[in-house]
Design an enzyme around this catalytic site. Sequence first.
Site, short mmCIF file in Angstrom:
data_model
loop_
_atom_site.label_atom_id
_atom_site.label_comp_id
_atom_site.label_asym_id
_atom_site.label_seq_id
_atom_site.Cartn_x
_atom_site.Cartn_y
_atom_site.Cartn_z
N LYS A 1 0.85 -1.20 0.00
CA LYS A 1 0.00 0.00 0.00
C LYS A 1 0.88 1.25 0.00
O LYS A 1 1.91 1.29 0.69
CB LYS A 1 -0.90 -0.01 1.24
CG LYS A 1 -1.90 1.15 1.31
CD LYS A 1 -2.76 1.06 2.57
CE LYS A 1 -3.79 2.18 2.64
NZ LYS A 1 -4.60 2.13 3.87
N SER B 1 -9.70 2.13 3.30
CA SER B 1 -8.86 2.86 2.38
C SER B 1 -7.90 1.98 1.59
O SER B 1 -7.37 2.43 0.56
CB SER B 1 -8.05 3.91 3.14
OG SER B 1 -7.13 3.28 4.01
N SER C 1 -9.69 -0.08 7.52
CA SER C 1 -9.15 0.01 6.16
C SER C 1 -8.52 -1.25 5.59
O SER C 1 -8.23 -1.30 4.40
CB SER C 1 -8.12 1.12 6.09
OG SER C 1 -8.77 2.34 5.88
N1 GLN Z 1 -12.88 4.47 6.77
C1 GLN Z 1 -12.24 4.91 7.96
C2 GLN Z 1 -11.84 6.35 7.81
O1 GLN Z 1 -12.14 6.90 6.81
C3 GLN Z 1 -11.05 4.06 8.27
C4 GLN Z 1 -9.86 4.41 7.49
C5 GLN Z 1 -8.67 3.58 7.87
O2 GLN Z 1 -8.79 2.59 8.56
N2 GLN Z 1 -7.50 4.05 7.49
O3 GLN Z 1 -11.27 6.92 8.69
#
Ligand code: GLN
Length: 488
Positions: free
Chosen positions: A89, A164, A188
């Site tokens: 990532k 994400s 994420s």
């Molecule tokens: N969807 C969550 C956010 O937008 C989690 C994102 C993540 O785990 N990096 O914060």
Amino acid sequence: MPSETKAAETFVEKPKTLAELRGDLAAGRVKATDLAARYYERIEEVNPRLNVYLSLTKERALEQAARVDAATAKGDPLGVLAGIPVGIKDVLVMKGAPATAGSKILEGYRPPYDATAVSKLEAAGAVLLGKLNCDEFAMGSSNENSAYGPVRNPVDTERVPGGSSGGSAAAVAANMAVATLGSDTGGSIRQPASFCGVVGVLPTYGRVSRYGLIAFASSLDRVGPFAANVRDAATMLGVIAGQDPKDATSSPAPVPDYAVESDKGAEGLRIGVPAEYFAEGLDPEVRAAIEKGIDSLKAAGCAVKRVGLPHTRYAIPTYYLVATAEASANLARFDGVRYGYRSPASDTLSAMYSHSRDEGFGAEVKRRILLGTYALSAGYYDAYYLKAQQVRRLLAEEYLRAFAEVDAIVTPTAPMAAFRLGEKTGDPLAMYLADIYTVTASLAGICGVTVPCGATQAGLPVGMQVLAAHLNEGTAFRVARAVEAAQS
Ligand code: GLN
């Protein structure tokens, strides 16, 4: 209703297992260099449609593959991931390779070092193919917040892959890597894995070093693996886990052989089912798939009982206060001076700062910086940030009490299967609510695995989240293996 403009395509292809690939490489049926070349062909073929990779690290990958081939030829001992093509990532740094974190503000930045998780993969023989698309600074649940365009879900290209770590999940689902690394701050890893039909691991906070992870919310951020099956995900975790002097929050606890742990079977394990995760807002098809998965655990000899997690209803506001507060502090470093993008025409230093941030950050990142700065400001700190930290403690204690009675807790990973591109972009709150089942474990610091558990009638994957107490990843893997074995 807008009519369907384009027929959805599918690019699902299951990678071979680590055991199969190890066998192929050891017997000389395939060379690591040829395997890497094959993966680059696959990427070239499908990436234009899926937008999974942001950049490729071919030179480094082919050198590593050549080292593995030379070691194989000499009969030298090989690492557990020798020759295995892996993707990273783009929030994890690799020396000399672009690291954008999905943001325009990091355009052109080439970090001078490797993240610890990256160097551990390479030390185990993995071949690092390239950097994977994600929401900007890992903020999002659909991968639509990437400055480099959304990733498409390989199961159905008209749908989001989740976020994400959308690129990390889609890469495994479309066989553009055998396994990948992602990061999980509030879901994420788990949510995109469930949307794409692959396995994703949330390691215990501190289990995997955060050194070289571009920070979003430091008290919540975790690095973890994706793979096509539970055992391979367990192997990946074993490689990247362990204490690191470069991350003071990393745990000194010894690292078990997670693949062997995962082989132990689920018989006799006590499984908790929290009613709060099966309430209003849960898609009925997702519920049905998870209930079937729970039945398969009973059939595998688990004792299933109800547990109560009543503070769950405060989890979304708590998470979005803590995460945004920490993000506002972490993102202060992007000022146009030290990294990446600098606005070209500014008369003064402070104009340069504000123009660079204004032009470099996307809308969601700005929203979070504003919310977080507000929550931390002198007049509101006690009412928002401090209160959120207190609720966070209550959530963690609630889990501790539950884990005194059960070995693992199972829930849906997300309240719905993959939604359509654009479906939620106009409503940030609806997007935040998609994280309802994942943020609690993030706040509590506990570990979990998401494992494919059936599908909707339209064929969209459903993921079951298996949570376990701190440092009990092995237990989560055992339960996930049982769910996996019941699929087919
Ligand atoms: N969807 C969550 C956010 O937008 C989690 C994102 C993540 O785990 N990096 O914060």
